[in-house]
Design a protein around this motif. Structure first.
Motif, PDB file in Angstrom:
ATOM      1  N   UNK A 279      26.679 -31.567   8.847  1.00 27.26           N
ATOM      2  CA  UNK A 279      25.864 -30.383   9.087  1.00 27.26           C
ATOM      3  C   UNK A 279      26.273 -29.209   8.201  1.00 27.26           C
ATOM      4  N   UNK A 280      25.316 -28.322   8.001  1.00 27.61           N
ATOM      5  CA  UNK A 280      25.568 -27.053   7.319  1.00 27.61           C
ATOM      6  C   UNK A 280      25.888 -26.032   8.402  1.00 27.61           C
ATOM      7  N   UNK A 281      27.152 -25.625   8.458  1.00 29.52           N
ATOM      8  CA  UNK A 281      27.589 -24.724   9.514  1.00 29.52           C
ATOM      9  C   UNK A 281      27.501 -23.268   9.060  1.00 29.52           C
ATOM     10  N   UNK A 282      27.212 -22.392   9.990  1.00 29.36           N
ATOM     11  CA  UNK A 282      27.141 -20.964   9.711  1.00 29.36           C
ATOM     12  C   UNK A 282      28.418 -20.281  10.177  1.00 29.36           C
ATOM     13  N   UNK A 283      29.103 -19.597   9.255  1.00 30.06           N
ATOM     14  CA  UNK A 283      30.280 -18.811   9.573  1.00 30.06           C
ATOM     15  C   UNK A 283      30.009 -17.375   9.138  1.00 30.06           C
ATOM     16  N   UNK A 284      29.464 -16.598  10.051  1.00 26.96           N
ATOM     17  CA  UNK A 284      29.098 -15.212   9.766  1.00 26.96           C
ATOM     18  C   UNK A 284      28.154 -15.150   8.571  1.00 26.96           C
ATOM     19  N   UNK A 285      28.640 -14.729   7.405  1.00 27.80           N
ATOM     20  CA  UNK A 285      27.751 -14.575   6.245  1.00 27.80           C
ATOM     21  C   UNK A 285      27.801 -15.793   5.321  1.00 27.80           C
ATOM     22  N   UNK A 286      28.556 -16.815   5.718  1.00 26.53           N
ATOM     23  CA  UNK A 286      28.739 -17.981   4.858  1.00 26.53           C
ATOM     24  C   UNK A 286      28.183 -19.236   5.533  1.00 26.53           C
ATOM     25  N   UNK A 287      27.505 -20.060   4.762  1.00 31.69           N
ATOM     26  CA  UNK A 287      27.068 -21.368   5.219  1.00 31.69           C
ATOM     27  C   UNK A 287      27.887 -22.422   4.483  1.00 31.69           C
ATOM     28  N   UNK A 288      28.350 -23.429   5.211  1.00 35.65           N
ATOM     29  CA  UNK A 288      29.274 -24.387   4.612  1.00 35.65           C
ATOM     30  C   UNK A 288      29.042 -25.803   5.122  1.00 35.65           C
ATOM     31  N   UNK A 289      29.207 -26.760   4.220  1.00 31.54           N
ATOM     32  CA  UNK A 289      29.058 -28.166   4.578  1.00 31.54           C
ATOM     33  C   UNK A 289      30.130 -28.973   3.858  1.00 31.54           C
ATOM     34  N   UNK A 290      30.870 -29.773   4.612  1.00 31.99           N
ATOM     35  CA  UNK A 290      31.908 -30.622   4.006  1.00 31.99           C
ATOM     36  C   UNK A 290      31.268 -31.944   3.595  1.00 31.99           C
ATOM     37  N   UNK A 291      31.224 -32.205   2.300  1.00 30.18           N
ATOM     38  CA  UNK A 291      30.613 -33.428   1.786  1.00 30.18           C
ATOM     39  C   UNK A 291      31.561 -34.615   1.839  1.00 30.18           C
ATOM     40  N   UNK A 292      32.828 -34.367   1.549  1.00 30.10           N
ATOM     41  CA  UNK A 292      33.798 -35.464   1.470  1.00 30.10           C
ATOM     42  C   UNK A 292      35.179 -34.952   1.837  1.00 30.10           C
ATOM     43  N   UNK A 293      35.895 -35.763   2.570  1.00 29.37           N
ATOM     44  CA  UNK A 293      37.299 -35.489   2.862  1.00 29.37           C
ATOM     45  C   UNK A 293      38.032 -36.814   2.850  1.00 29.37           C
ATOM     46  N   UNK A 294      39.103 -36.899   2.111  1.00 31.16           N
ATOM     47  CA  UNK A 294      39.859 -38.150   2.018  1.00 31.16           C
ATOM     48  C   UNK A 294      41.347 -37.841   1.994  1.00 31.16           C
ATOM     49  N   UNK A 295      42.096 -38.703   2.643  1.00 35.47           N
ATOM     50  CA  UNK A 295      43.551 -38.547   2.708  1.00 35.47           C
ATOM     51  C   UNK A 295      44.203 -39.901   2.483  1.00 35.47           C
ATOM     52  N   UNK A 296      45.225 -39.903   1.628  1.00 36.68           N
ATOM     53  CA  UNK A 296      45.994 -41.122   1.411  1.00 36.68           C
ATOM     54  C   UNK A 296      47.475 -40.757   1.370  1.00 36.68           C
ATOM     55  N   UNK A 297      48.265 -41.473   2.176  1.00 33.68           N
ATOM     56  CA  UNK A 297      49.707 -41.226   2.215  1.00 33.68           C
ATOM     57  C   UNK A 297      50.428 -42.566   2.166  1.00 33.68           C
ATOM     58  N   UNK A 298      51.447 -42.649   1.319  1.00 39.30           N
ATOM     59  CA  UNK A 298      52.265 -43.860   1.217  1.00 39.30           C
ATOM     60  C   UNK A 298      53.691 -43.560   1.644  1.00 39.30           C
TER      61      UNK A 298
END
Length: 390
Positions: A279-298
């Protein structure tokens, strides 16, 4: 107190004259394909690094070092004797020969096994450590790398809490030449950052990103096992988002040693099938959407030593405001453990680095550490991009 801190910060440089540097490339035997993320260590020492996407590495080792160790979950452990005198070495790794993954039927719920493995691993990591790391950060705007920074970072992790103090010994920064960049990057206030490097070790050692997944009904967990020809066994917990859940969920796996129940690899990313629920979230005057998040730990289990060897976090997000933003940003942070010391240390906490991004550390260069330290080597493509910067 400050003298003690300065002494520890200088240790790598005081020992530089008593060390040797080796470079090389690691390929898979048979098809000769380069292997990335191979953990390279030194027998009887805590020194280490990893290979880049091209399978290339460089490692500086103590003069008394005799053997290099090469570890990767999918390949047989290999060694190289340094007595040959060669400074350029090529290594061929043989596939581990694992049987195909087999689903394990167990009376104990897999989500409970998941929690137990997390707790077992966390307890083994609960110790005071001074970790010498190499960190780097790529920042992209609308698909184009516009900033790069790297440096030598010391994390002092306190026992049990997992919290750590960050001290930056050296750092350098590069940015796209503004006279050639028509996107007016600076005016877009690119300092928006979602990943805080001061919390990088706490995040890796406390398993913050995956803990919550065991406490939700939105996922299924599948336990698999595989053995190599020597009888070594790995267990893999597959994290599977439920298809009927209409939320932006994750998918991934946790690989751990079957005997010790210690995590060796965490691989987590957003589920492509659930991307449509982002979703495109509204934070006061900013609209934001997280397209990708990835984490890798060894992590590496070497005798009684159990430490993190490599961590990467990647986040891609879209930001829109009425005036300044209509852009897609991407932050990629990599950390590799170069050395570590166990024990209690007394540092001057006033010298801690408190900002979120490595780029904010600026240029603080005492020597060309990128030529001698156990960094993640830039690929040919990355080097070309960095050379085009200021």
């Amino acid at each position: 107190m400050k003298k003690l801190l300065h002494f520890f910060l200088l240790l790598p440089f005081l020992s530089l004259a008593q060390s040797k540097t080796f470079t090389g490339t690691i390929h898979e035997s048979g098809n000769n394909q380069p292997i990335e993320m191979v953990s390279i260590g030194v027998e009887n020492f805590n020194v280490g690094t990893v290979t880049n996407e091209e399978g290339k590495f460089r490692i500086t080792v103590p003069a008394k070092a005799k053997t290099l160790l090469f570890n990767h979950l999918n390949y047989k452990v290999s060694t190289y004797e340094l007595a040959s005198g060669k400074s350029e070495i090529d290594i061929l790794l043989e596939p581990a020969g694992y049987d195909l993954d087999e689903i394990v039927v167990t009376s104990k719920p897999v989500d409970q096994i998941f929690s137990d493995v997390l707790n077992t691993s966390k307890k083994r990591l609960e110790k005071s450590l001074l970790i010498n790391t190499y960190g780097r950060e790529f920042i992209s705007l609308n698909g184009k790398i516009v900033k790069f920074s790297d440096g030598l970072l010391d994390y002092y992790i306190k026992r049990k809490s997992g919290a750590s103090d960050l001290f930056i010994k050296q750092s350098r920064t590069f940015k796209l030449n503004q006279t050639e960049d028509k996107s007016d990057f600076e005016s877009r206030k690119e300092a928006i950052a979602f990943y805080d490097i001061t919390e990088a070790m706490e995040d890796a050692y406390d398993f913050k990103a995956i803990k919550t997944l065991t406490n939700t009904k939105e996922y299924e967990f599948e336990l698999r096992t595989k053995k190599d020809n020597a009888g070594n066994e790995l267990e893999i917990i597959k994290i599977i988002p439920k298809p009927e859940v209409e939320k932006d969920l994750y998918i991934g796996s946790i690989t751990y040693d079957a005997k010790t129940k210690l995590i060796l690899e965490i691989d987590l990313k957003k589920s492509p099938e659930h991307q449509k629920y982002s979703k495109l979230y509204n934070f006061l005057i900013v609209k934001m959407k997280i397209n990708e998040f990835a984490k890798k730990i060894n992590f590496k289990l070497d005798g009684d030593k159990y430490v993190m060897t490599y961590s990467q976090n990647r986040i891609n997000f879209y930001v829109k405001t009425k005036k300044s933003f209509d852009d897609t940003f991407e932050f990629v942070n990599d950390f590799v453990m170069m050395d570590y010391k166990e024990g209690e240390f007394d540092f001057d906490r006033k010298l801690r680095f408190k900002k979120k991004g490595l780029f904010e550390a600026g240029n603080n260069i005492q020597n060309e550490y990128w030529k001698t330290s156990n960094i993640i080597l830039l690929t040919s493509k990355e080097e070309k991009i960095i050379r085009s910067f200021e």
